[in-house]
Enzyme design. Structure first.
Site, PDB file in Angstrom:
ATOM      1  N   LEU A 197       0.071  -2.742  12.155  1.00 44.03           N
ATOM      2  CA  LEU A 197      -0.745  -3.745  12.844  1.00 44.03           C
ATOM      3  C   LEU A 197      -0.765  -3.590  14.358  1.00 44.03           C
ATOM      4  O   LEU A 197      -1.332  -4.426  15.060  1.00 44.03           O
ATOM      5  CB  LEU A 197      -0.274  -5.150  12.437  1.00 44.03           C
ATOM      6  CG  LEU A 197      -0.305  -5.400  10.919  1.00 44.03           C
ATOM      7  CD1 LEU A 197       0.173  -6.801  10.587  1.00 44.03           C
ATOM      8  CD2 LEU A 197      -1.680  -5.133  10.310  1.00 44.03           C
ATOM      9  N   LYS A 198      -0.184  -2.493  14.867  1.00 47.29           N
ATOM     10  CA  LYS A 198      -0.222  -2.247  16.306  1.00 47.29           C
ATOM     11  C   LYS A 198      -1.169  -1.072  16.576  1.00 47.29           C
ATOM     12  O   LYS A 198      -1.588  -0.369  15.650  1.00 47.29           O
ATOM     13  CB  LYS A 198       1.184  -1.915  16.820  1.00 47.29           C
ATOM     14  CG  LYS A 198       2.180  -3.041  16.635  1.00 47.29           C
ATOM     15  CD  LYS A 198       1.921  -4.105  17.639  1.00 47.29           C
ATOM     16  CE  LYS A 198       2.797  -5.326  17.619  1.00 47.29           C
ATOM     17  NZ  LYS A 198       3.963  -5.378  16.801  1.00 47.29           N
ATOM     18  N   LEU A 199      -1.459  -0.868  17.872  1.00 44.60           N
ATOM     19  CA  LEU A 199      -2.340   0.245  18.236  1.00 44.60           C
ATOM     20  C   LEU A 199      -1.502   1.530  18.352  1.00 44.60           C
ATOM     21  O   LEU A 199      -0.457   1.536  19.015  1.00 44.60           O
ATOM     22  CB  LEU A 199      -2.984  -0.099  19.574  1.00 44.60           C
ATOM     23  CG  LEU A 199      -4.352   0.464  19.918  1.00 44.60           C
ATOM     24  CD1 LEU A 199      -5.369   0.227  18.817  1.00 44.60           C
ATOM     25  CD2 LEU A 199      -4.836  -0.139  21.231  1.00 44.60           C
ATOM     26  N   ASN A 215       0.836  -1.212   0.000  1.00 43.90           N
ATOM     27  CA  ASN A 215       0.000   0.000   0.000  1.00 43.90           C
ATOM     28  C   ASN A 215       0.867   1.257   0.000  1.00 43.90           C
ATOM     29  O   ASN A 215       0.512   2.256  -0.630  1.00 43.90           O
ATOM     30  CB  ASN A 215      -0.945   0.010   1.210  1.00 43.90           C
ATOM     31  CG  ASN A 215      -2.218  -0.770   0.929  1.00 43.90           C
ATOM     32  OD1 ASN A 215      -3.049  -0.356   0.136  1.00 43.90           O
ATOM     33  ND2 ASN A 215      -2.354  -1.922   1.564  1.00 43.90           N
ATOM     34  N   HIS A 257      -8.304  -1.033   5.942  1.00 45.02           N
ATOM     35  CA  HIS A 257      -8.616  -2.348   6.522  1.00 45.02           C
ATOM     36  C   HIS A 257      -9.157  -3.250   5.404  1.00 45.02           C
ATOM     37  O   HIS A 257      -9.986  -2.815   4.605  1.00 45.02           O
ATOM     38  CB  HIS A 257      -9.668  -2.194   7.627  1.00 45.02           C
ATOM     39  CG  HIS A 257      -9.968  -3.494   8.311  1.00 45.02           C
ATOM     40  ND1 HIS A 257      -9.135  -4.034   9.272  1.00 45.02           N
ATOM     41  CD2 HIS A 257     -10.978  -4.373   8.152  1.00 45.02           C
ATOM     42  CE1 HIS A 257      -9.633  -5.198   9.673  1.00 45.02           C
ATOM     43  NE2 HIS A 257     -10.746  -5.428   9.015  1.00 45.02           N
ATOM     44  N   ASN A 283      -6.792   4.817   8.266  1.00 41.08           N
ATOM     45  CA  ASN A 283      -6.333   3.422   8.216  1.00 41.08           C
ATOM     46  C   ASN A 283      -7.016   2.711   7.060  1.00 41.08           C
ATOM     47  O   ASN A 283      -8.171   3.006   6.744  1.00 41.08           O
ATOM     48  CB  ASN A 283      -6.717   2.722   9.531  1.00 41.08           C
ATOM     49  CG  ASN A 283      -6.320   1.255   9.548  1.00 41.08           C
ATOM     50  OD1 ASN A 283      -5.173   0.901   9.248  1.00 41.08           O
ATOM     51  ND2 ASN A 283      -7.260   0.380   9.893  1.00 41.08           N
TER      52      ASN A 283
END
Ligand code: GAR
Length: 196
Positions: free
Chosen positions: A82-84, A13, A101, A99
């Site tokens: 992939l983390k917060l 991406n 998804h 983001n």
């Protein structure tokens, strides 16, 4: 608009963003951040002489904020991150973090729903259709206003990899379209999928 992109892995991406943003007249990627020092996406940034930062600790808000401020970032894009993101960062940049998804949120979202797991869950559910979503980031995983979605059929005989590839093609179209629309509007805005 000055854009930072956060990544955890391969960075397809990110590559689509570099390709679509071209010479960066409207939106320019000025920083790529990762929670993983070995993320191939960091090399994609370095190859283009764009600042590439492996976070020492992705939980540290001050590390994020120092980097975003040093590069005068207007928009933070999570492209396979992939983390917060620390809540202080979300509070400071609220409405300016997006983001991508790989499903039609609110379906198949939330903690633990990332990458191939999403497509496995879609196949298990028997859904006839899936897709991808670009949305504003809030403190919880995969919540926040939906800015754009693209739909993709689930075909007979699909496995998770085939479905992931079909969805990814749409992510590569949808995410840059939302970033360019944000650059034109001055902040992230919802767009019609037909206009991507
Ligand atoms: C993409 O499919 C993205 O939607 C997904 O990770 C992949 C990253 O690929 N993100 C999530 O699952 C977030 N919940 P990339 O590194 O090649 O862009």
């Amino acid at each position: 608009m000055r854009v930072a992109v956060a990544v955890s892995g391969r960075g397809s991406n990110l590559e689509a963003l570099f390709a679509r943003l071209g010479n960066g007249d409207e939106a320019r990627i000025v920083l790529v951040l990762s929670d993983r020092p070995d993320a191939p996406a960091l090399d994609r940034a370095r190859e283009r002489n764009v600042a590439a930062l492996a976070l020492r600790d992705w939980r540290s808000a001050s590390e994020w904020l120092a980097a975003l401020e040093a590069h005068s970032v207007d928009l933070l894009v999570l492209a396979g991150f992939l983390k917060l993101v620390p809540s202080e960062v979300i509070a400071r940049y609220r409405g300016r973090i997006i983001n991508v998804h790989p499903a039609l949120l609110p379906a198949f979202g939330g903690k633990g729903m990332y990458g191939i797991r999403v497509h496995e869950a879609v196949l298990r559910s028997g859904a006839a259709e899936t897709g991808c979503t670009v949305h504003l980031v809030e403190e919880e995983y995969d919540r926040g206003m939906i800015l754009a979605q693209a739909r993709v059929p689930v075909l007979p005989g699909d496995n998770a990899e085939a479905l992931a590839a079909r969805v990814l093609e749409q992510e590569h179209r949808l995410l840059p379209a939302v970033v360019l629309a944000a650059a034109r509007a001055g902040l992230p805005v919802a767009i019609e999928s037909a206009r991507t």
